[in-house]
Design an enzyme around this catalytic site. Sequence first.
Site, PDB file in Angstrom:
ATOM      1  N   GLN A  78      10.463 -16.478   0.560  1.00 40.72           N
ATOM      2  CA  GLN A  78      10.770 -18.147   0.431  1.00 40.72           C
ATOM      3  C   GLN A  78      10.594 -18.573  -1.142  1.00 40.72           C
ATOM      4  O   GLN A  78      11.175 -19.079  -1.747  1.00 40.72           O
ATOM      5  CB  GLN A  78      10.167 -18.586   1.537  1.00 40.72           C
ATOM      6  CG  GLN A  78      10.289 -20.100   1.598  1.00 40.72           C
ATOM      7  CD  GLN A  78      10.158 -20.537   2.915  1.00 40.72           C
ATOM      8  OE1 GLN A  78       9.807 -20.008   4.019  1.00 40.72           O
ATOM      9  NE2 GLN A  78      10.438 -22.020   3.073  1.00 40.72           N
ATOM     10  N   ASP A  79       9.303 -18.645  -1.528  1.00 40.10           N
ATOM     11  CA  ASP A  79       9.081 -18.955  -2.654  1.00 40.10           C
ATOM     12  C   ASP A  79       7.836 -18.299  -3.134  1.00 40.10           C
ATOM     13  O   ASP A  79       6.945 -17.824  -2.295  1.00 40.10           O
ATOM     14  CB  ASP A  79       8.731 -20.461  -2.783  1.00 40.10           C
ATOM     15  CG  ASP A  79       7.751 -21.151  -2.038  1.00 40.10           C
ATOM     16  OD1 ASP A  79       7.245 -20.524  -1.237  1.00 40.10           O
ATOM     17  OD2 ASP A  79       7.386 -22.540  -2.331  1.00 40.10           O
ATOM     18  N   PRO A  80       7.340 -18.467  -4.347  1.00 40.00           N
ATOM     19  CA  PRO A  80       6.040 -17.416  -4.928  1.00 40.00           C
ATOM     20  C   PRO A  80       4.856 -18.024  -4.393  1.00 40.00           C
ATOM     21  O   PRO A  80       4.653 -19.261  -3.856  1.00 40.00           O
ATOM     22  CB  PRO A  80       6.013 -17.807  -6.363  1.00 40.00           C
ATOM     23  CG  PRO A  80       7.510 -18.263  -6.732  1.00 40.00           C
ATOM     24  CD  PRO A  80       8.133 -18.967  -5.404  1.00 40.00           C
ATOM     25  N   VAL A 139      13.436 -19.317  -3.682  1.00 42.71           N
ATOM     26  CA  VAL A 139      13.104 -20.100  -4.776  1.00 42.71           C
ATOM     27  C   VAL A 139      11.994 -19.347  -5.798  1.00 42.71           C
ATOM     28  O   VAL A 139      11.046 -18.800  -5.464  1.00 42.71           O
ATOM     29  CB  VAL A 139      12.169 -21.299  -4.281  1.00 42.71           C
ATOM     30  CG1 VAL A 139      11.626 -22.391  -5.127  1.00 42.71           C
ATOM     31  CG2 VAL A 139      13.117 -22.083  -3.170  1.00 42.71           C
ATOM     32  N   GLY A 148       6.263 -24.733  -1.789  1.00 45.12           N
ATOM     33  CA  GLY A 148       7.434 -25.237  -1.466  1.00 45.12           C
ATOM     34  C   GLY A 148       7.939 -26.376  -2.466  1.00 45.12           C
ATOM     35  O   GLY A 148       8.720 -26.990  -2.134  1.00 45.12           O
TER      36      GLY A 148
END
Length: 253
Positions: A78-80, A139, A148
């Site tokens: 999803q994101d780092p 992302v 997020g």
Amino acid sequence: MNEQGEAINNSAESRIQLESSWKAHVGNWLLRPEMRDLSAFLRARKVAGVSVYPPGSQIFAAFEATPFQRVKAVILGQDPYHGQGQAHGLCFSVRPGMPLPPSLLNIYKELEEDLGLLRPDHGCLLPWAKRGVLLLNAVLTVEDGRAGAHQGKGWEGFTDHVVDTLNREREGLVFMLWGSYAQAKGKVIDTRRHLVLKAAHPSPLSAHRGFLGCRHFSLCNQYLSQHGLGMVDWSLPPCIALDGAILNGRIAV
């Protein structure tokens, strides 16, 4: 210009810091107005004193480690990670020496149950990437302590384009989609051309609802073997055996 902004600066195509094979296939997307807006946003956050992860030189590390024609499998995140020193451009992976995040611990647990591979003493998944596993977050940047924080700023369109390009221009790939977010992003994948493996997210909140026991690693290799791409070596060397450049926090291929 700060490092994050420079990584996607689109004043000239030649300045895009993207591995050459990926640049040929998806680089034009980085010239779009929304990516220019994203670059401006990253610069503004840096000027405001916000810590953005990963460092700009590692934003596109997944592409650097796994060139377009070498991709065999794709794992979507999803994101780092949003803690200092964790993210280095590969989904679910952390730099050597960092504590193992709970989701990665469950990935290692499933790896041991599925293939009998013992848990390594680090969380760096770069060896997988170098063997053909694209470790792609939806992302590519995040802010310190704010999971997020960069969703909806423009990265999703680019990574959607990456997934769609692999779907259209490659054949016989394995997409490993863990959790509803990854599965929604993978809806464009043509299951007549590729294998799509779905399971719950490896987070402790959901891993027991279908991730643990999913056997995705062996199923991936079974499919790759049948389609002539060669199986992925899912083993990870001990930390002491990792390349010195990796230990210093730089992606090396």
